[in-house]
Design a protein around this motif. Structure first.
Motif, PDB file in Angstrom:
ATOM      1  N   VAL A 112      29.578   0.917  50.810  1.00  0.00           N
ATOM      2  CA  VAL A 112      29.970   2.328  50.820  1.00  0.00           C
ATOM      3  C   VAL A 112      29.218   3.137  49.767  1.00  0.00           C
ATOM      4  O   VAL A 112      29.266   4.365  49.786  1.00  0.00           O
ATOM      5  CB  VAL A 112      31.495   2.488  50.592  1.00  0.00           C
ATOM      6  N   SER A 113      28.523   2.492  48.851  1.00  0.00           N
ATOM      7  CA  SER A 113      27.803   3.217  47.805  1.00  0.00           C
ATOM      8  C   SER A 113      26.307   3.242  48.102  1.00  0.00           C
ATOM      9  O   SER A 113      25.751   2.298  48.681  1.00  0.00           O
ATOM     10  CB  SER A 113      28.039   2.574  46.434  1.00  0.00           C
ATOM     11  N   SER A 114      25.673   4.325  47.705  1.00  0.00           N
ATOM     12  CA  SER A 114      24.229   4.462  47.918  1.00  0.00           C
ATOM     13  C   SER A 114      23.454   3.403  47.146  1.00  0.00           C
ATOM     14  O   SER A 114      22.474   2.845  47.650  1.00  0.00           O
ATOM     15  CB  SER A 114      23.775   5.857  47.481  1.00  0.00           C
ATOM     16  N   GLU A 115      23.886   3.126  45.919  1.00  0.00           N
ATOM     17  CA  GLU A 115      23.191   2.129  45.111  1.00  0.00           C
ATOM     18  C   GLU A 115      23.184   0.772  45.800  1.00  0.00           C
ATOM     19  O   GLU A 115      22.155   0.087  45.841  1.00  0.00           O
ATOM     20  CB  GLU A 115      23.851   2.009  43.733  1.00  0.00           C
ATOM     21  N   SER A 116      24.328   0.388  46.353  1.00  0.00           N
ATOM     22  CA  SER A 116      24.419  -0.897  47.039  1.00  0.00           C
ATOM     23  C   SER A 116      23.500  -0.936  48.251  1.00  0.00           C
ATOM     24  O   SER A 116      22.766  -1.910  48.465  1.00  0.00           O
ATOM     25  CB  SER A 116      25.858  -1.175  47.474  1.00  0.00           C
ATOM     26  N   LEU A 117      23.528   0.116  49.057  1.00  0.00           N
ATOM     27  CA  LEU A 117      22.689   0.144  50.256  1.00  0.00           C
ATOM     28  C   LEU A 117      21.213   0.001  49.904  1.00  0.00           C
ATOM     29  O   LEU A 117      20.470  -0.736  50.562  1.00  0.00           O
ATOM     30  CB  LEU A 117      22.917   1.450  51.018  1.00  0.00           C
ATOM     31  N   ILE A 118      20.779   0.698  48.879  1.00  0.00           N
ATOM     32  CA  ILE A 118      19.375   0.633  48.473  1.00  0.00           C
ATOM     33  C   ILE A 118      19.010  -0.777  48.039  1.00  0.00           C
ATOM     34  O   ILE A 118      17.983  -1.336  48.453  1.00  0.00           O
ATOM     35  CB  ILE A 118      19.106   1.638  47.338  1.00  0.00           C
ATOM     36  N   ILE A 119      19.847  -1.372  47.212  1.00  0.00           N
ATOM     37  CA  ILE A 119      19.573  -2.727  46.725  1.00  0.00           C
ATOM     38  C   ILE A 119      19.556  -3.723  47.874  1.00  0.00           C
ATOM     39  O   ILE A 119      18.681  -4.595  47.957  1.00  0.00           O
ATOM     40  CB  ILE A 119      20.615  -3.121  45.663  1.00  0.00           C
ATOM     41  N   ASP A 155      15.107   6.570  52.186  1.00  0.00           N
ATOM     42  CA  ASP A 155      15.858   7.688  52.765  1.00  0.00           C
ATOM     43  C   ASP A 155      17.197   7.879  52.051  1.00  0.00           C
ATOM     44  O   ASP A 155      17.611   9.006  51.763  1.00  0.00           O
ATOM     45  CB  ASP A 155      16.088   7.448  54.255  1.00  0.00           C
ATOM     46  N   VAL A 156      17.875   6.762  51.775  1.00  0.00           N
ATOM     47  CA  VAL A 156      19.160   6.848  51.073  1.00  0.00           C
ATOM     48  C   VAL A 156      18.955   7.406  49.664  1.00  0.00           C
ATOM     49  O   VAL A 156      19.699   8.282  49.205  1.00  0.00           O
ATOM     50  CB  VAL A 156      19.835   5.462  50.999  1.00  0.00           C
ATOM     51  N   ALA A 157      17.924   6.911  48.978  1.00  0.00           N
ATOM     52  CA  ALA A 157      17.672   7.350  47.604  1.00  0.00           C
ATOM     53  C   ALA A 157      17.361   8.839  47.533  1.00  0.00           C
ATOM     54  O   ALA A 157      17.870   9.561  46.667  1.00  0.00           O
ATOM     55  CB  ALA A 157      16.524   6.540  47.005  1.00  0.00           C
ATOM     56  N   VAL A 158      16.520   9.312  48.446  1.00  0.00           N
ATOM     57  CA  VAL A 158      16.124  10.722  48.436  1.00  0.00           C
ATOM     58  C   VAL A 158      17.319  11.624  48.742  1.00  0.00           C
ATOM     59  O   VAL A 158      17.477  12.697  48.150  1.00  0.00           O
ATOM     60  CB  VAL A 158      14.984  10.964  49.447  1.00  0.00           C
ATOM     61  N   ASN A 159      18.175  11.192  49.647  1.00  0.00           N
ATOM     62  CA  ASN A 159      19.308  12.024  50.058  1.00  0.00           C
ATOM     63  C   ASN A 159      20.467  11.997  49.066  1.00  0.00           C
ATOM     64  O   ASN A 159      21.186  12.993  48.917  1.00  0.00           O
ATOM     65  CB  ASN A 159      19.815  11.578  51.431  1.00  0.00           C
ATOM     66  N   ASP A 160      20.656  10.850  48.389  1.00  0.00           N
ATOM     67  CA  ASP A 160      21.895  10.670  47.630  1.00  0.00           C
ATOM     68  C   ASP A 160      21.728  10.554  46.117  1.00  0.00           C
ATOM     69  O   ASP A 160      22.705  10.743  45.384  1.00  0.00           O
ATOM     70  CB  ASP A 160      22.626   9.415  48.123  1.00  0.00           C
ATOM     71  N   LEU A 161      20.538  10.203  45.640  1.00  0.00           N
ATOM     72  CA  LEU A 161      20.371   9.959  44.208  1.00  0.00           C
ATOM     73  C   LEU A 161      19.413  10.964  43.586  1.00  0.00           C
ATOM     74  O   LEU A 161      18.429  11.366  44.210  1.00  0.00           O
ATOM     75  CB  LEU A 161      19.837   8.538  43.963  1.00  0.00           C
ATOM     76  N   CYS A 162      19.685  11.332  42.350  1.00  0.00           N
ATOM     77  CA  CYS A 162      18.780  12.234  41.645  1.00  0.00           C
ATOM     78  C   CYS A 162      17.506  11.484  41.265  1.00  0.00           C
ATOM     79  O   CYS A 162      17.511  10.251  41.164  1.00  0.00           O
ATOM     80  CB  CYS A 162      19.461  12.809  40.406  1.00  0.00           C
ATOM     81  N   PRO A 163      16.400  12.190  41.049  1.00  0.00           N
ATOM     82  CA  PRO A 163      15.120  11.527  40.767  1.00  0.00           C
ATOM     83  C   PRO A 163      15.126  10.645  39.532  1.00  0.00           C
ATOM     84  O   PRO A 163      14.308   9.726  39.425  1.00  0.00           O
ATOM     85  CB  PRO A 163      14.147  12.697  40.601  1.00  0.00           C
ATOM     86  N   THR A 164      16.034  10.905  38.589  1.00  0.00           N
ATOM     87  CA  THR A 164      16.066  10.112  37.360  1.00  0.00           C
ATOM     88  C   THR A 164      17.040   8.941  37.432  1.00  0.00           C
ATOM     89  O   THR A 164      17.212   8.223  36.445  1.00  0.00           O
ATOM     90  CB  THR A 164      16.458  11.007  36.169  1.00  0.00           C
ATOM     91  N   HIS A 165      17.662   8.746  38.582  1.00  0.00           N
ATOM     92  CA  HIS A 165      18.606   7.634  38.714  1.00  0.00           C
ATOM     93  C   HIS A 165      17.844   6.312  38.601  1.00  0.00           C
ATOM     94  O   HIS A 165      16.802   6.131  39.245  1.00  0.00           O
ATOM     95  CB  HIS A 165      19.322   7.711  40.067  1.00  0.00           C
TER      96      HIS A 165
END
Length: 207
Positions: A112-119, A155-165
């Motif tokens: 359910v979290s963007s971080e998890s999906l990316i990893i 795609d998930v990172a660009v949509n959900d996370l700030c560039p400095t995450h």
């Protein structure tokens, strides 16, 4: 009161300290089978388990291949060493298939979290960098899947996370490295677009 999932996590930590990474993989697979969002600690344990199992098998395979080549050059009997190499290949293939199954059947659908999906999308490389791909078609399919998984993560990172995450920054670095590793087979335009998107601000200021 600790539940079954907590027991598996506890055992995974014990197995890590003991260097029993195959057992650690089994414990973390059991955790994933509960189809719940993994914590940061649990994700870390999963990555440690699979990276050590797959990494050690690949290192062993490389060593055995080197020995095999040397022995063949001096005319030594090859049956035993070839048999052992094939055993290592089977074990590594099993580990690669295992992580792909865990990702596709449990982790990604339950995330359910963007971080998890990316990893999880970037973890496809654990199973897709198949040094035993027995045909050019299979190698190409693995390469396409690897690119697709990185694009999904991008795609998930660009949509959900700030560039400095931190997760987005690490993804950009990994994508950059993979791009040059697969320069001849990854689509340059598509990969460059993902890299460019990751480097831009997620939300552009209004003009």
């Amino acid at each position: 009161m600790p539940g079954p999932c907590d027991d598996h996590v506890y055992l995974a930590k014990v197995f890590e300290q003991a260097g029993r990474y195959e057992d650690m993989v089994a414990s973390m697979n059991s955790v994933a089978s509960f189809n719940c969002e993994l914590s940061v600690e649990q994700r870390s344990l999963l990555v440690v388990a699979y990276s050590n199992v797959i990494g050690s098998h690949r290192a062993s395979w490389g060593t055995i291949c080197s020995i095999e080549q040397k022995q063949e050059s001096i005319g030594s009997p090859m049956r035993l060493i070839q048999s052992y190499r094939e055993t290592i290949e089977q074990e590594l293939t099993k580990a690669c298939h295992s992580i792909l199954a865990v990702l596709e059947q449990h982790l990604i659908p339950s995330s359910v979290s963007s971080e998890s999906l990316i990893i999880y999308h970037t973890m496809y490389d654990f199973g897709l960098n198949d040094i035993f791909a027995d045909s050019s078609d299979r190698q190409k399919a693995n390469t396409r899947k690897s690119l697709s998984s990185y694009k999904a993560a991008s795609d998930v990172a660009v949509n959900d996370l700030c560039p400095t995450h931190p997760v987005r920054i690490r993804l950009g670095h990994s994508l950059y490295v993979r791009y040059y590793e697969h320069l001849d087979s990854w689509g340059p335009d598509e990969t460059s677009a993902s890299l460019y998107a990751l480097s831009r601000q997620t939300h552009q200021p209004d003009e």
